[in-house]
Enzyme design. Structure first.
Site, PDB file in Angstrom:
ATOM      1  CE  LYS A  79      55.377  50.555  44.138  1.00  0.00           C
ATOM      2  NZ  LYS A  79      54.210  50.085  43.356  1.00  0.00           N
ATOM      3  CB  SER A 154      55.800  47.394  40.964  1.00  0.00           C
ATOM      4  OG  SER A 154      54.762  48.283  41.330  1.00  0.00           O
ATOM      5  CB  SER A 178      51.831  47.255  41.861  1.00  0.00           C
ATOM      6  OG  SER A 178      52.513  46.914  40.689  1.00  0.00           O
TER       7      SER A 178
HETATM    8  N1  GLN Z   1      52.631  44.214  36.765  1.00  0.00           N
HETATM    9  C1  GLN Z   1      51.942  45.301  36.131  1.00  0.00           C
HETATM   10  C2  GLN Z   1      52.897  46.058  35.252  1.00  0.00           C
HETATM   11  O1  GLN Z   1      53.993  45.652  35.127  1.00  0.00           O
HETATM   12  C3  GLN Z   1      51.295  46.184  37.142  1.00  0.00           C
HETATM   13  C4  GLN Z   1      52.256  47.044  37.857  1.00  0.00           C
HETATM   14  C5  GLN Z   1      51.581  47.992  38.810  1.00  0.00           C
HETATM   15  O2  GLN Z   1      50.459  47.761  39.256  1.00  0.00           O
HETATM   16  N2  GLN Z   1      52.244  49.070  39.075  1.00  0.00           N
HETATM   17  O3  GLN Z   1      52.583  47.044  34.673  1.00  0.00           O
END
Ligand code: GLN
Length: 492
Positions: A79, A154, A178
């Protein structure tokens, strides 16, 4: 099944027996990228140049009879939140465009020591804020199972890359889901370790008390192999744990048969009948519980009343931490600078104005507001108290059960654009993943079936702190008993 669609550990076994070469594996992945990447857009940075050379190097070592790490020379992605020395690292943001880190993240160092063959840096929501990978400054990633749908987020680029055969596996990050949620949306395995299991050094910070790196892979064994490599103490991350790292991969050598026998698996009472739980998700989850029961698990109801506050608590705490962490992007130290006038204040403002996307700005404003004098007690402190309550509720539940099972996401993958103008709807998707981050406990999402329309669904298992072994064994037992992980998307 093509090589690029095959689990890494099986490819490793075959290359050790000289049935295939690492070079053939790498070619298969590169060809797949050529044919699907225009549709999927899984990568921000992709460099096929050295991939074949590194694969051949691994073959050379094999030919000399060297004992090779299963990942050596195998095309793996990261990532784009992990700093990679000499390779542009953007975190999905325009503000880091052109930032080439002078060092590797701890996770990258550990993978490099095992012969990492980095195929590319994958797409993500900007600064990991999002649940769909639509908040990327580099265009959205599409779900290989249905390009009209999002891959989740994400770490959506990472999940899509593995699902589509554009990488054999990779490392993502999970602040509120994410790793697990995109894994569920694309039918791959995603494991969020216990907070502190994996060093955060060099992993670009979003919400530091919640962020944790972990593997996305094609099956549970591959996830265990990667977890073992990236785990461990690191003096450069004061929150990393000095507990010894169990031999996660070895656990599975003798199989996972019987892993669920006489195990108590918790079913969270508060989830049943929730209005946001999609009926197709509920139906498949019920079937998955039966599978667990058929493997010998005893399903026991547990109560987690704090669950209903998880979204409110997370969406105060994460923006608070983000507003502080993102203060460092000022146009001086990293990447983008859009204003070259001599007025420093204006340079800061203009660079941040142009460099950050809408969701990042929203979070910075929310966090700055919740931390401001007069609101700090009402929002930040209160959220911290409820976080502690939730942690205690989990501890009490784990006095009764070994594991907790729940759907990874209340809904299947949704259409691109569907939730973009409604941030709250987007936040609600995280309802079942956030609690593990708030409590710091480990969680895994494994392929758990499909909707009647063919979209993947994930089964999530949670365990107490540092009980990743328990997760891995149970997940493997479920995987062995179900066919879902064998399906591959048909693209193009
Ligand atoms: N969807 C969550 C957010 O927008 C988690 C994102 C993540 O785990 N980085 O913060």
């Amino acid at each position: 099944m093509e090589l690029c669609d095959t689990p890494l550990h099986l490819l490793h076994e075959r290359r050790v027996k000289r049935e295939i070469s690492t070079e053939e594996i790498a070619r298969s992945v590169l060809e797949r990228i050529e044919s699907v990447e225009a549709t999927v857009n899984a990568f921000i940075t992709y460099d096929p140049g050295p991939v074949l050379d590194r694969a051949r190097q691994a073959d050379g070592q094999l030919a000399k009879g060297e004992n090779l790490s299963p990942i050596a020379g195998m095309p793996i992605a990261l990532k784009d939140i992990f700093c990679t020395k000499g390779v542009e690292t953007t975190c999905g943001s325009r503000i880091l465009k052109g930032f080439v880190p002078p060092y590797d993240a701890a996770v990258v160092e550990k993978l490099a020591a095992q012969g990492l063959n980095l195929v590319g840096k994958t797409n993500m929501d900007e600064f990991a804020m999002g649940s769909s990978t639509e908040n990327s400054a580099f265009g959205p990633t599409r779900n290989p199972w249905n390009p009209q749908c999002v891959p989740g987020g994400s770490s959506g680029g990472m999940a899509a890359a593995v699902a589509a055969g554009e990488a054999l596996a990779g490392i993502g990050s999970d602040t509120g889901g994410s790793i697990r949620q995109p894994a569920a949306f694309t039918s791959v395995v995603g494991l969020k370790p216990t907070y502190g299991r994996v060093s955060r050094y060099g992993m670009i910070a979003f919400a530091s008390s919640l962020d944790q790196g972990g593997p996305l892979a094609r099956d549970v064994t591959d996830a265990a192999i990667l977890l073992e490599i990236i785990s461990g103490a690191d003096a450069r991350d004061a929150t990393s744990s000095s507990r010894p790292v169990p031999e996660y991969a070895r656990l599975l050598k003798t199989g996972a048969e019987g892993a669920l026998k006489q195990r108590k698996v918790g079913l969270i009472r508060e989830i049943a009948g929730r209005s946001d739980l999609h009926p197709e998700v509920a139906a498949q989850f019920a079937e998955n519980l039966q599978t667990l029961a058929s493997l010998g698990a005893e399903i026991v109801e547990v109560s987690l009343p704090g669950l209903e506050h998880a979204i409110a608590v997370y969406y105060i705490l994460a923006p608070c931490e983000a507003s502080s962490n993102l203060g460092r992007y000022d146009g001086v130290r990293y990447g983008l600078r859009t204003d070259h006038s001599e007025n420093l204040e204006r340079m800061y403002k203009n660079t941040r104005q142009e460099g950050f996307g809408a969701e990042v700005k929203r979070r910075i404003m929310l966090g700055t507001f919740a931390l401001s004098a007069g609101y700090y007690d009402a929002y930040y402190n209160k959220a911290m108290k409820i976080r502690e309550l939730l942690r205690r509720e989990f501890a009490a539940a784990f006095d009764q059960v070994h594991l907790i099972a729940l759907p990874t996401s209340p809904i299947p993958a949704f259409r691109l654009g569907e939730k973009l103008d409604n941030p709250l709807q987007m936040y609600l998707v995280d309802a079942f993943t956030l609690p593990a981050n708030l409590a710091g406990i480990p969680g895994i999402s494994i392929p758990g079936g499909f909707t009647p329309g063919g979209l993947p669904l994930g089964l999530q298992l949670l365990a107490p702190h540092f009980e990743e072994q328990r997760l891995i064994l149970a997940a493997k037992a479920f995987e062995d008993a179900t066919p879902y992980h064998l399906e591959r998307p048909q693209l193009g």
